[in-house]
Design an enzyme around this catalytic site. Structure first.
Site, PDB file in Angstrom:
ATOM      1  N   TYR A 100     -16.068 120.303  20.333  1.00 10.08           N
ATOM      2  CA  TYR A 100     -16.083 120.180  21.958  1.00 10.08           C
ATOM      3  C   TYR A 100     -17.411 120.059  22.514  1.00 10.08           C
ATOM      4  O   TYR A 100     -17.619 119.370  23.610  1.00 10.08           O
ATOM      5  CB  TYR A 100     -15.416 121.306  22.539  1.00 10.08           C
ATOM      6  N   LYS A 106     -10.480 124.059   7.862  1.00 14.76           N
ATOM      7  CA  LYS A 106     -10.361 123.013   6.943  1.00 14.76           C
ATOM      8  C   LYS A 106     -11.564 122.636   5.952  1.00 14.76           C
ATOM      9  O   LYS A 106     -12.123 121.584   5.461  1.00 14.76           O
ATOM     10  CB  LYS A 106     -10.339 121.594   7.622  1.00 14.76           C
ATOM     11  N   ASP A 116      -3.907 122.384   8.550  1.00 15.28           N
ATOM     12  CA  ASP A 116      -2.763 121.635   8.544  1.00 15.28           C
ATOM     13  C   ASP A 116      -1.596 122.621   7.749  1.00 15.28           C
ATOM     14  O   ASP A 116      -0.600 122.553   8.416  1.00 15.28           O
ATOM     15  CB  ASP A 116      -2.821 120.340   7.704  1.00 15.28           C
ATOM     16  N   ASP A 154      -7.282 125.022  19.931  1.00 16.81           N
ATOM     17  CA  ASP A 154      -6.684 124.427  20.960  1.00 16.81           C
ATOM     18  C   ASP A 154      -5.189 123.952  20.408  1.00 16.81           C
ATOM     19  O   ASP A 154      -4.412 124.024  21.222  1.00 16.81           O
ATOM     20  CB  ASP A 154      -7.478 123.059  21.417  1.00 16.81           C
ATOM     21  N   ASP A 158      -1.231 125.486  21.555  1.00 14.43           N
ATOM     22  CA  ASP A 158       0.080 125.191  21.984  1.00 14.43           C
ATOM     23  C   ASP A 158       1.095 125.234  20.863  1.00 14.43           C
ATOM     24  O   ASP A 158       2.403 125.275  21.428  1.00 14.43           O
ATOM     25  CB  ASP A 158      -0.384 123.552  22.090  1.00 14.43           C
TER      26      ASP A 158
HETATM   27  C1  IPM Z   1      -7.058 124.439  27.005  1.00 18.53           C
HETATM   28  C2  IPM Z   1      -7.044 123.027  27.477  1.00 18.53           C
HETATM   29  C3  IPM Z   1      -8.440 122.809  27.684  1.00 18.53           C
HETATM   30  C4  IPM Z   1      -9.140 122.521  26.293  1.00 18.53           C
HETATM   31  C5  IPM Z   1      -8.726 121.162  28.087  1.00 18.53           C
HETATM   32  C6  IPM Z   1      -8.078 120.970  29.763  1.00 18.53           C
HETATM   33  C7  IPM Z   1     -10.114 120.914  28.203  1.00 18.53           C
HETATM   34  O1  IPM Z   1      -6.313 122.246  26.737  1.00 18.53           O
HETATM   35  O2  IPM Z   1      -7.647 125.347  27.816  1.00 18.53           O
HETATM   36  O3  IPM Z   1      -6.297 124.621  25.894  1.00 18.53           O
HETATM   37  O4  IPM Z   1      -8.870 121.730  25.451  1.00 18.53           O
HETATM   38  O5  IPM Z   1      -9.586 123.792  26.126  1.00 18.53           O
HETATM   39 MG    MG Z   2      -5.292 123.277  25.102  1.00 17.44          MG
END
Ligand code: IPM
Ligand code: MG
Length: 356
Positions: A143, A189, A221, A245, A249
């Protein structure tokens, strides 16, 4: 004498304002019970900041956050700002804020509420009892790595970690594991990336200081697959910025909805507390968003930044009670709902369970 905390409030874009308002409603209620005074300072970030000041992270916000005890944050971004140059987009403002504040450790708990065990697309017996803490490195990795550039015929980013960065996030993960089930799975990885082998070597070294904690390693993975196959095998997942990240999710869907999961970004004096979901522009302004992730983020703020763990427990209990009693926002509404609530009704319900 009542205690007083200064909370920086960044409502942001899309559903941000609606969900933050509900968290404030719940905080105020808990403040009454515990004799805590919350002083809210509104600040701009992301799209709203771009529209008002021309930049996603205005100087007033940069300075303002440093004067607060903690930051409560909604969400940023939306199609309206997608065509801007990258460094002027809402997301860049959030990344710059994280870096500016030095919040290098992002804690993302993924737990399954018993009441919602049917709400996931996965089978209940895979999910019952899942309780994972993803510890994501937040201010390094690909990032932020330099060089980065988009050219005519190619583009590149750099995944880079320094020894110090890996050490400090590993310590956070092991300390958290000591208060939980004492298991850390470090995700990387290392079969392909030098930076991951480096990460792994350092984590192994740090683990020596925590002999009670069992350390395992997993390629990212495989970890994505294992999260879906058998999530109960995980206690603490320690990983870098981009892997965290993605995995967080995925882990959020174990709970049934990304609208449920909070996060804490800590590591420096002032923490940022935000739901892990985005600004959901498609449902913004309709009062149908799920405020529970933001309400739970406020609970994490009480716990991790303000040392008010009893107040945090009370919010967590109130969220559980609300679900137990069958109150659901639309995202989880198909599952044993007594009543489909609007965003503000859900906030009312949670607040109603907060009392002496
Ligand atoms: C998160 C989001 C952020 C990230 C974005 C909005 C920059 O997806 O907080 O998980 O990738 O960190
Ligand atoms: Mg995110």
């Amino acid at each position: 004498m009542s205690k007083n905390y200064k909370i920086g409030v960044i409502k942001g874009d899309g559903i941000g304002p609606e969900i933050v308002d509900e968290a404030i409603k719940v905080l105020n209620k808990v403040g009454q019970v515990f004799d805590i005074d919350f002083e809210y300072k509104r600040m701009l970030l992301g799209g709203e900041a771009i529209d008002t000041t021309g930049v996603p992270l205005p100087i007033e916000t940069k300075e303002g956050v440093m004067l607060c005890d903690a930051i409560l944050f909604g969400a940023i971004g939306g199609p309206k700002w997608d065509m801007l140059e990258r460094h002027l987009r809402p997301e860049s403002g959030l990344l710059a804020l994280r870096a500016h504040m030095g919040t290098f450790a992002n804690l993302r708990p993924a737990m399954v509420y018993d009441e919602l065990v049917d709400a996931s697309t996965l089978k209940p017996d895979v999910l019952q009892g899942v309780d994972i803490m993803v510890v994501r490195e937040l201010t390094g990795g690909i990032y932020f790595g330099q060089p980065r550039e988009q050219l005519e015929d190619r583009a590149y980013n750099t995944m880079i970690y320094t020894k110090e960065e890996v050490k400090r996030i590993a310590h956070v993960a092991f300390e958290i594991a000591m208060k939980r089930d004492k298991r850390v799975c470090s995700v990387d990885k290392a079969n392909v990336l030098e930076v991951s082998q480096f990460w792994r070597d350092i984590v192994i070294d740090i683990a020596k200081g925590y002999p009670e904690v069992e350390l395992s390693h997993m390629y990212v993975d495989n970890a994505a697959m294992q999260l879906i196959r058998n999530p109960k095998q995980f206690d603490v997942i320690l990983t870098g910025n981009i892997f965290g990240d993605i995995l967080s999710d995925a882990a959020s869907m174990l709970s049934g909805s990304i609208g449920l999961l909070p996060s804490a970004s800590i590591g420096s004096q002032i923490g940022i507390y935000e739901p892990i979901h985005g600004s959901a522009p498609d449902i913004a302004g309709q009062n149908i968003a799920n405020p529970l992730a933001t309400i739970s983020s406020a609970s994490m703020m009480l716990r991790y930044s303000l040392g008010e763990s009893k107040a945090a427990d009370m919010i967590d209990e109130a969220v559980k009670m609300s679900l137990k009693e069958g109150y659901r926002t639309g995202d989880i509404g198909a599952y044993s709902a007594k009543e489909i609530c609007s965003c503000s009704q859900m906030g009312d319900v949670v607040a109603s369970y907060i009392k002496d």
